[in-house]
Design an enzyme around this catalytic site. Structure first.
Site: not given
Length: 272
Positions: A204, A173, A206-209
């Site tokens: 931003t 990412k 929690g964007t990866g989750c």
């Protein structure tokens, strides 16, 4: 209806972790289930405390899910100890779980550490070999590859190194990049870029989750890995572009249900 299981930590402010995963999976049209690895006392500014589930209790949660409603995909998020990693790997192998997306959550967006040092080694040895995809961000990829990442060429080298070292597809990412937010997929077919501009949005958390959960949801629905990444990327970019805000800095998935009309099932399904 297709099903997906998230194995991760709880986020008390609802923008990341289990809460974000369930919202995301629901909005992407699958039935969401969960096995909680830890309770956290956190908000968008930091993690105050972590209370792990016991390995025995986590095993019971996983048995309860797999013995009743077998998931079409599994997303793995925050797993803070080696013992919990080993339980998850054992159970997923025993039940022959499919479409496993492992998000190697090491540090929260706020900068708080979420995994013990010894657990990283166990994660790569036990979890990565059974994963369909791992989704590290740039700082995590630097740890996993041992390489410095400052540009797209570095991203390609690091993704290739992780793929060769651990034998699983990698979505590196680019959200921590200084220039854009393009992601790089490396699998048996080669390398593919998923381009996107950087969206100026402070929310931003929690964007990866959210991205990994959306990928798992689309894999559960039968889309290919590349298609699933593309649809998930479209979903998270749409959420960030909406610029919704609950307060001082809530994550984009705190707004999932407000985004139903625009982003729930992707442009392709809306066109149908």
């Amino acid at each position: 209806m297709k099903t997906a299981l998230t194995i991760a930590g709880s986020d008390s402010c609802g923008g990341a972790g289990i809460q974000a995963d369930i919202k995301t999976m629901t909005m992407n049209g699958v039935y969401a289930m969960s096995a909680i690895t830890a309770l956290t006392a956190q908000n968008t500014t930091g993690v105050r405390a972590i209370m792990e589930a016991s390995p025995e209790f986590l095993a019971q949660q996983l048995d309860a899910v797999f013995e009743d409603i077998f998931p079409d995909a599994v997303k793995i998020g925050m797993v803070s100890s080696s013992e919990l990693v080993e339980v998850i790997a054992q159970k997923l192998t025993f039940y022959k779980a499919k479409n496993i997306v492992a998000d190697p959550v090491m540090v929260a967006t706020s900068g708080s550490a979420l995994i013990k040092t010894d657990a990283v080694k166990t994660l790569t040895e036990k979890m990565f070999p059974i994963a369909s995809l791992v989704t590290p961000n740039i700082p995590e990829a630097q740890v996993l590859s041992g390489l410095e990442i400052n540009n797209k060429t570095h991203m390609q080298k690091a993704a290739g190194a992780i793929y060769e070292k651990y034998g699983c597809a990698v979505l590196l990412k680019g959200g921590h990049s200084v220039s854009d937010a393009s992601d790089l997929l490396c699998d048996e077919k080669g390398m593919s870029w998923f381009e996107s501009r950087r969206i100026d949005n402070p929310n931003t958390h929690g964007t990866g989750c959210t991205l990994s959960s959306a990928i798992a949801a689309n894999l559960a629905k039968g889309f290919s890995l590349s298609e699933s990444v593309g649809r998930a990327k479209e979903y998270i970019c749409g959420a960030l572009a909406a610029q919704l805000d609950l307060g001082k800095g809530s994550g984009p998935m705190a707004h999932n249900f407000d985004l139903r009309s625009e982003f729930a099932y992707g442009k392709n399904e809306r066109k149908k």
